[in-house]
Design a protein around this motif. Sequence first.
Motif, short mmCIF file in Angstrom:
data_model
loop_
_atom_site.label_atom_id
_atom_site.label_comp_id
_atom_site.label_asym_id
_atom_site.label_seq_id
_atom_site.Cartn_x
_atom_site.Cartn_y
_atom_site.Cartn_z
N LYS A 16 0.82 -1.21 0.00
CA LYS A 16 0.00 0.00 0.00
C LYS A 16 0.85 1.26 0.00
O LYS A 16 0.35 2.34 0.28
CB LYS A 16 -0.94 -0.01 1.20
CG LYS A 16 -2.01 -1.09 1.12
CD LYS A 16 -3.04 -0.96 2.22
CE LYS A 16 -4.14 -1.99 2.06
NZ LYS A 16 -5.16 -1.89 3.15
N GLY A 17 2.13 1.09 -0.33
CA GLY A 17 2.99 2.26 -0.42
C GLY A 17 4.11 2.23 0.58
O GLY A 17 4.19 1.36 1.46
N LEU A 18 5.00 3.21 0.45
CA LEU A 18 6.24 3.25 1.21
C LEU A 18 6.56 4.68 1.61
O LEU A 18 6.44 5.61 0.80
CB LEU A 18 7.38 2.68 0.35
CG LEU A 18 8.82 2.86 0.85
CD1 LEU A 18 9.03 2.09 2.14
CD2 LEU A 18 9.80 2.40 -0.22
N LEU A 19 6.97 4.84 2.86
CA LEU A 19 7.51 6.10 3.37
C LEU A 19 8.98 5.87 3.68
O LEU A 19 9.33 4.91 4.38
CB LEU A 19 6.77 6.52 4.65
CG LEU A 19 7.36 7.68 5.45
CD1 LEU A 19 7.25 8.99 4.67
CD2 LEU A 19 6.66 7.82 6.81
N VAL A 20 9.86 6.74 3.15
CA VAL A 20 11.29 6.67 3.42
C VAL A 20 11.70 7.97 4.11
O VAL A 20 11.36 9.06 3.63
CB VAL A 20 12.12 6.48 2.14
CG1 VAL A 20 13.60 6.41 2.47
CG2 VAL A 20 11.69 5.22 1.42
N VAL A 21 12.42 7.86 5.24
CA VAL A 21 12.82 9.05 5.98
C VAL A 21 14.31 8.98 6.31
O VAL A 21 14.87 7.90 6.52
CB VAL A 21 12.01 9.23 7.28
CG1 VAL A 21 10.52 9.19 7.01
CG2 VAL A 21 12.37 8.18 8.32
N GLN A 22 14.94 10.15 6.35
CA GLN A 22 16.32 10.24 6.81
C GLN A 22 16.34 10.16 8.32
O GLN A 22 15.46 10.70 9.00
CB GLN A 22 16.94 11.56 6.34
CG GLN A 22 18.39 11.75 6.72
CD GLN A 22 18.57 12.65 7.95
OE1 GLN A 22 17.60 13.08 8.56
NE2 GLN A 22 19.81 12.93 8.29
N ASP A 23 17.35 9.47 8.86
CA ASP A 23 17.50 9.33 10.31
C ASP A 23 18.72 10.13 10.75
O ASP A 23 19.84 9.84 10.34
CB ASP A 23 17.66 7.85 10.68
CG ASP A 23 17.80 7.63 12.18
OD1 ASP A 23 17.51 8.57 12.95
OD2 ASP A 23 18.21 6.53 12.58
N GLY A 24 18.49 11.09 11.64
CA GLY A 24 19.57 11.96 12.07
C GLY A 24 20.56 11.33 13.02
O GLY A 24 21.69 11.82 13.14
#
Length: 595
Positions: free
Chosen positions: A560-568
């Motif tokens: 159902k989709g993908l969220l990609v985030v940078q991790d600090g």
Amino acid sequence: MKAIFLYAALLATTAHAQVIPPALHGANELAALPGGGWLALDKHALRLVDGSGNERASVAVRGRQFDVRDGLALVVDANAERAVPVRIDAKGLHALPPLPETGFGIEAACLYRDAQHLDHAFLIAKDGQAQQWLLGEPARLVRHMALPPHVKHCRVDDTEATLYVAESGLGLWAYDAAPESAGARVPVALAAPFGKLAKGAGAIAVLPGGVAALDGRGTLHAWRRAGDTWREQAALPSNAHALASGARLLARTDAGWKDAGLAWKASASKQAALPIVLPRAQTAPVARAGDAADDPALWIHPADPDGARILGTNKKQGLLVYDLAGRQTQLLEAGRLNNVDVRQDLAFGAGVRVDLAMATQRDENAIVLFAIDGNGTVKEAARLPTTLSDIYGACLYRTPQGGLDAIVNDKDGRFQQYRITRTDGRFGATLARSWRLASQPEGCVADERTGLLFMGEEKRGLWVADADAAKPMTPRLVLPVGGLLHADVEGMGVYHGKTGSWVVVSSQGNDSYVVLDATAPFTVRGAFRIGIDAARSIDGTSETDGLDVTSARLGGPYGKGLLVVQDGHKRLPDGPQNFKLVAWEDVARALRLGD
């Protein structure tokens, strides 16, 4: 007056009128357990004692100190210099495998139960070295920390996620206990000449809404928390009467354990915690230490759901490409790239269809274009100058005609929108319009379905305007900083579902993500955090600079989709920054969004 608090030991308990059995008055440390029992530590063992003073179980150990949570204790084995978790249940005490050797002598140890109900241990050395461990079988190192030297006592307020450490001779400090925190500290109370606490701080006990500690003279102090400040409520040099609200603070004196006599009323409960979703995967770390990874963008394979690619900037090196398992497939050393965005199936003249990524190059104040072939292989295609002096954020807008606009901004608030052209196989850029916000922007995203452009002004909030360069630029502030949204306002993306479309915005100031409708009146649907997946040994996320999201049906858990985030802050263990992959289905479930 002779101080009665001769031993550095305090106990905070919620027992109402639980009588301390005489046999426990000689215990070095003590904890009240639910149901009327006690956990006591002396020179020879950790002991489980019932309300009548009868020993029910013990673990032989020369323990230096211990801490306890419901069903769990942590004791320091002074002979082995190892921390030993101990499970407490109806059958007694069960020593679990000790934590791995730290490489230092353990002066202080304490437990932390986080918002996910995961148990952590803080282990602190005399010289200030410290480690945070995630308990389990096996225990895993979360992060290294630098704490003050000469810390002999620590305790964690689980509700506030605050680690308190007592620095001998100087005072009491508060740190963020959350693994993703950056390690900043705030003084609660200090000794002269910085404060009025006599000879620093000793033993600590967490109180509902505050903290208590002994000073170097044995006087008991208590502070009530108000945000990031603490206000002293009491200083008691001698014994007094029982606490209010049914809570008791006990202190060990030369006569044994007794009520400390502190009247304390619990503070109002905190706001409900944000829901937590877990990452399903993470990328390999970037190839540079420090603040390097910045912004991801997604490329969708036209035929293979598992063939999608994640493009991520390393602002010290160039552009990284990953597959959906997080494996790095390419590194393009293009220099200091900041933001990146992708658009596919773009039209540049008759029969010319291309997929392009665009990133901002900060050394050259330029736009860098990358071509992406049908297999997801990326190569540099052009470098196009801008007139900005400190280029920063960027996003792409696919025009209704199938062409491409590049929107870039400067730290001084300026935006420029360029029309990307292609003549004789060469890319170019023509300035279409310019505008500015009052202060520093970065993240932006264009929604081709509605023709809207969302822009983040880091300290003020989320703006929306027409993305079409032919229309007047009249930004409207639709989500100001405050409430769920905390500065800095950073990365953003748009998810297109069957029943609605939503904007996801990185709320960097509190390590969370706000979701709102992508159409007027831009109703906020909630916010969430990304937590630790202990089973996969993937840490949570913090201080996210950039993100991207898609509703495309991808492989594995991303149907159902993908969220990609940078991790600090890469933890579990410490390492260079990376990107985390989150299934949109998990976000939708946490915020009760539709499909």
